[in-house]
Design a protein around this motif. Structure first.
Motif, mmCIF file in Angstrom:
data_model
loop_
_atom_site.group_PDB
_atom_site.id
_atom_site.type_symbol
_atom_site.label_atom_id
_atom_site.label_comp_id
_atom_site.label_asym_id
_atom_site.label_seq_id
_atom_site.Cartn_x
_atom_site.Cartn_y
_atom_site.Cartn_z
ATOM 1 N N ALA A 135 43.408 123.893 -40.569
ATOM 2 C CA ALA A 135 44.269 124.939 -40.008
ATOM 3 C C ALA A 135 44.771 125.876 -41.099
ATOM 4 C CB ALA A 135 45.447 124.300 -39.265
ATOM 5 N N VAL B 40 53.835 126.054 -41.030
ATOM 6 C CA VAL B 40 53.842 125.917 -39.575
ATOM 7 C C VAL B 40 52.422 125.721 -39.057
ATOM 8 C CG1 VAL B 40 54.470 127.039 -37.406
ATOM 9 C CG2 VAL B 40 55.929 127.329 -39.417
ATOM 10 N N VAL B 41 51.492 126.508 -39.593
ATOM 11 C CA VAL B 41 50.094 126.403 -39.169
ATOM 12 C C VAL B 41 49.523 125.035 -39.525
ATOM 13 C CG1 VAL B 41 47.772 127.331 -39.502
ATOM 14 C CG2 VAL B 41 49.719 128.891 -39.312
ATOM 15 N N ALA C 65 50.873 122.434 -37.202
ATOM 16 C CA ALA C 65 50.225 122.537 -35.892
ATOM 17 C C ALA C 65 48.822 121.930 -35.934
ATOM 18 C CB ALA C 65 50.160 123.997 -35.451
ATOM 19 N N LEU D 142 49.111 118.091 -36.083
ATOM 20 C CA LEU D 142 49.532 117.543 -34.789
ATOM 21 C C LEU D 142 48.399 117.603 -33.767
ATOM 22 C CD1 LEU D 142 53.156 118.995 -34.487
ATOM 23 C CD2 LEU D 142 52.514 116.600 -34.770
ATOM 24 N N ALA D 143 47.630 118.690 -33.795
ATOM 25 C CA ALA D 143 46.520 118.815 -32.849
ATOM 26 C C ALA D 143 45.483 117.713 -33.083
ATOM 27 C CB ALA D 143 45.873 120.196 -32.984
#
Length: 343
Positions: free
Chosen positions: A113, A130-131, A134, A137-138
């Motif tokens: 990411a 933040v990216v 994310a 988490l994905a």
């Protein structure tokens, strides 16, 4: 009364071993940090260093110390602590020393990411954290689903993570082939794991993110983890909402690893090594806060070797942590195979 004292004795002994291990790690951390500041390549005059610490401005020395070495140490300690606690949470939850973000693919999710954000969108500021979070988490959600919706299946989760990690490695390589030369070079240096771009701003972002997690999430997760280790049926009987507890645990563990990765790149094997080191030193279960201290110590020691091992070049810290971790990974695999404990 004597029976109660006997019951407390193992806990007291373990607590004493944890304190002793923590003191030794703090000592090693302090010595490695002091050696990096006072000794090694481009040695600074000791009197000038103390003048800077007293608040005086010394041309050259003030800049090197305050804008390079100290931010690098602070970022390294924070990143190591986050990665160490992240790996320890996964290893404790799944009762498997292989279940660290590096091995199960969560780190690759954060890295993929972040690389996509750097190459495709040109993001290099705080939004990269933040990216990366994310992305981590994905991937954690996909692995969570593939391994029987988060049940403690150890080996299944690791195998799913390895498969996802291999696909993400291919994606990262594809993105690098599509990038401009300078951007691809920056991305490759980031993927190696480095503290060379450390600044006080990045240290602040890292400290804020990890501080929020450790203050608001980690105490709850550690309490719930103790119940989950009793078995999910027993935990549910004691009133724990098992599904919700697993989600909070996974989020916290992923975030503790993804935020440092966004700042320093993936520092290989820090999350994998920290937990087992605490188990070996305390001769008991992996200790999560102590794993944070172990991770910080590993990165600071690796940073000293990275900057001083060779006279002509300064290596990325990730090269040294990878050299530390690879033999240990082989030993764990051999040991697990010989004992038949595959998780």
């Amino acid at each position: 009364m004597s029976g109660a004292l006997k019951e407390r004795t193992p806990t007291a002994r373990r607590a004493a071993r944890v304190r002793t291990a923590a003191l030794w790690m703090i000592l090693v951390l302090f010595l490695a940090a002091a050696a990096y500041i006072f000794w090694g390549r481009d040695r600074l005059p000791m009197d000038e260093i103390f003048e800077v610490f007293r608040g005086e401005t010394v041309p050259g020395t003030s800049f090197i110390l305050m804008e390079d070495r100290l931010p690098r140490l602070v970022v390294g300690m924070l990143a190591g602590a986050g990665l160490g606690m992240s790996g320890a949470l996964f290893q404790r939850w799944l009762s498997n020393p292989l279940a660290s973000p590096d091995v199960i693919g969560v780190g690759y999710g954060a890295s993929a990411a972040a690389i996509a954000a750097m190459i495709v969108f040109g993001i290099n500021d705080w939004k990269l954290s933040v990216v990366a979070l994310a992305g981590g988490l994905a991937v954690a959600a996909v692995i969570y689903w593939l391994s029987a919706s988060g049940q403690r299946t150890g080996s299944r989760l690791i195998l799913a993570g390895l498969a996802i990690g291999a696909m993400l490695q291919a994606l990262i390589q594809f993105l690098l082939t599509q990038a401009e030369v300078n951007t691809a070079g920056d991305a490759m240096r980031w993927l190696t794991g480095s503290l060379s771009a450390s600044t006080w701003e990045r240290a602040g972002v890292l400290g804020l993110g990890l501080g929020v997690l450790c203050l608001f999430f980690l105490p709850l997760v550690l309490h719930q983890l103790k119940l989950l280790e009793l078995g999910e049926d027993a935990a549910a009987a004691l009133g724990l909402k098992v599904g919700q507890a697993r989600l909070v645990l996974v989020f916290t563990a992923v975030a503790l690893g993804a935020i440092p990765i966004a700042v320093t790149g993936p520092l290989a094997f820090v999350a994998f090594l920290a937990g087992p080191i605490t188990a070996a030193l305390s001769r008991s279960a992996i200790h999560v806060p102590l794993a944070g201290l172990a991770g910080a110590t590993l990165v600071v020691v690796a940073n000293f070797f990275a900057t001083n091992l060779f006279a002509d070049i300064s290596l990325p810290v990730g090269v040294i942590t990878g050299a530390f971790g690879a033999p240990f990974l082989i030993w764990v695999l051999v040991r697990a195979n010989s004992t038949g404990n595959g998780g």
